[in-house]
Design an enzyme around this catalytic site. Sequence first.
Site, PDB file in Angstrom:
ATOM      1  NE  ARG A   1      34.132 -15.420   8.457  1.00  0.00           N
ATOM      2  CZ  ARG A   1      34.391 -16.314   9.398  1.00  0.00           C
ATOM      3  NH1 ARG A   1      35.639 -16.597   9.732  1.00  0.00           N
ATOM      4  NH2 ARG A   1      33.406 -16.930  10.039  1.00  0.00           N
TER       5      ARG A   1
ATOM      6  CG  HIS B   1      37.201 -19.482   6.970  1.00  0.00           C
ATOM      7  ND1 HIS B   1      38.174 -18.527   7.125  1.00  0.00           N
ATOM      8  CD2 HIS B   1      37.828 -20.557   6.431  1.00  0.00           C
ATOM      9  CE1 HIS B   1      39.338 -18.994   6.715  1.00  0.00           C
ATOM     10  NE2 HIS B   1      39.145 -20.232   6.279  1.00  0.00           N
TER      11      HIS B   1
ATOM     12  CE1 TYR C   1      32.762 -18.641  13.399  1.00  0.00           C
ATOM     13  CE2 TYR C   1      32.280 -20.832  12.522  1.00  0.00           C
ATOM     14  CZ  TYR C   1      32.693 -19.523  12.320  1.00  0.00           C
ATOM     15  OH  TYR C   1      33.014 -19.097  11.060  1.00  0.00           O
TER      16      TYR C   1
END
Length: 387
Positions: free
Chosen positions: A282, A286, A295
Amino acid sequence: MSESVPGLAPEVFASVEAPVSPPQALEEVEFVQLLTPEGERVEHPDYSFALDDDVVKSFYRDMTLVRRIDTEATALQRQGELGLWASLLGQEAAQIGSARALNKKDMVFPTYREHGVAWCQGVDPLRLLGLFRGVDQGGWDPKDNNFHLYTIVIGAQTLHATGYAMGQQRDHAIGDAEDGEATIAYFGDGASSQGDVNEAFIWASVFNAPVVFFCQNNQWAISEPIDRQTRIPLYQRAAGFGFPGVRVDGNDVLATYAVTQQALKRAREGSGPTLIEAYTYRMGAHTTSDDPTKYRLNEDLEHWKLKDPIERVHAYLSRHAGVEHDFFDQVDAEADKIAAELRAGCLALPDPELTDFFQHVYVEETPQLAEQRDQFTAYAASFEGEG
């Protein structure tokens, strides 16, 4: 830390705080690959891509247009025109390759990120934006394009897909690898931890349902890495349920097409389910409400940029298929045109009437629903003239 909590040993906290296992480097991953990141065609003993370069060009066009749609939708959200957007950036090959392997009778059950699959199935991208703009509930008719509504509940669509596939089975719509029917269910690596997904695996296996489970393993379930979801490669889980699993390079549109085509043929002929793990990444957040810099490391992102699914097809077509710059320029121009039309269409979407949602609850209106509608109408009318 453990000493401040009586009765808990240090290893308990160690097991919670530390990753289950170190992230698996891309170079260590074994998968089906037919087109390298450098644009070189390679052979695989079990899968092949036998279509001509015109088809490869069509895949390139699909991926480029879908990425441009995705970019425009992200910009619209940033400008306050959409409430949210779930980007597919980096997953174009997984979606286009798998969707182009479908036949006209196959049924698709998506999550909320399958914009590329929707494109291949003929769903107007503006219908997708209507959902994320909040002016409808994603109200396209699944029968029009064999593409069900976006599913927000994580993993729920796998059970829906399995039930639909069992219906195909009972309707005697299977038995022919080319002309039969099959179902494909898309989900992410995070959804693999949901009970619904595992229950769908059980039902599909036991009843030999003609369904392909297509997992886009993009390495992150929001902020949770893949090593928090599984101790083994996801495709290997299929063996525990009694059906085949295969891992494919999810950034390779040719391999994704070949693997999905074989799995769908297997389902259509009556040989049961298959789990495909498309190993991809990805590239964006998100959703537009997420900040991935909190993160994950920028080095990982830079590493995966070198595996870009569109660039590898561009490299193949320009270096090995003799495709001229004019083709790429035409695709880019088409992408810009579609993006401009999408933006104009999004801004022109009408707001729904507040009472519209009462019209789509039951086929025939019940007295209780009519009462609720009238009460709501009176309540809304009480605000008229204020402010």
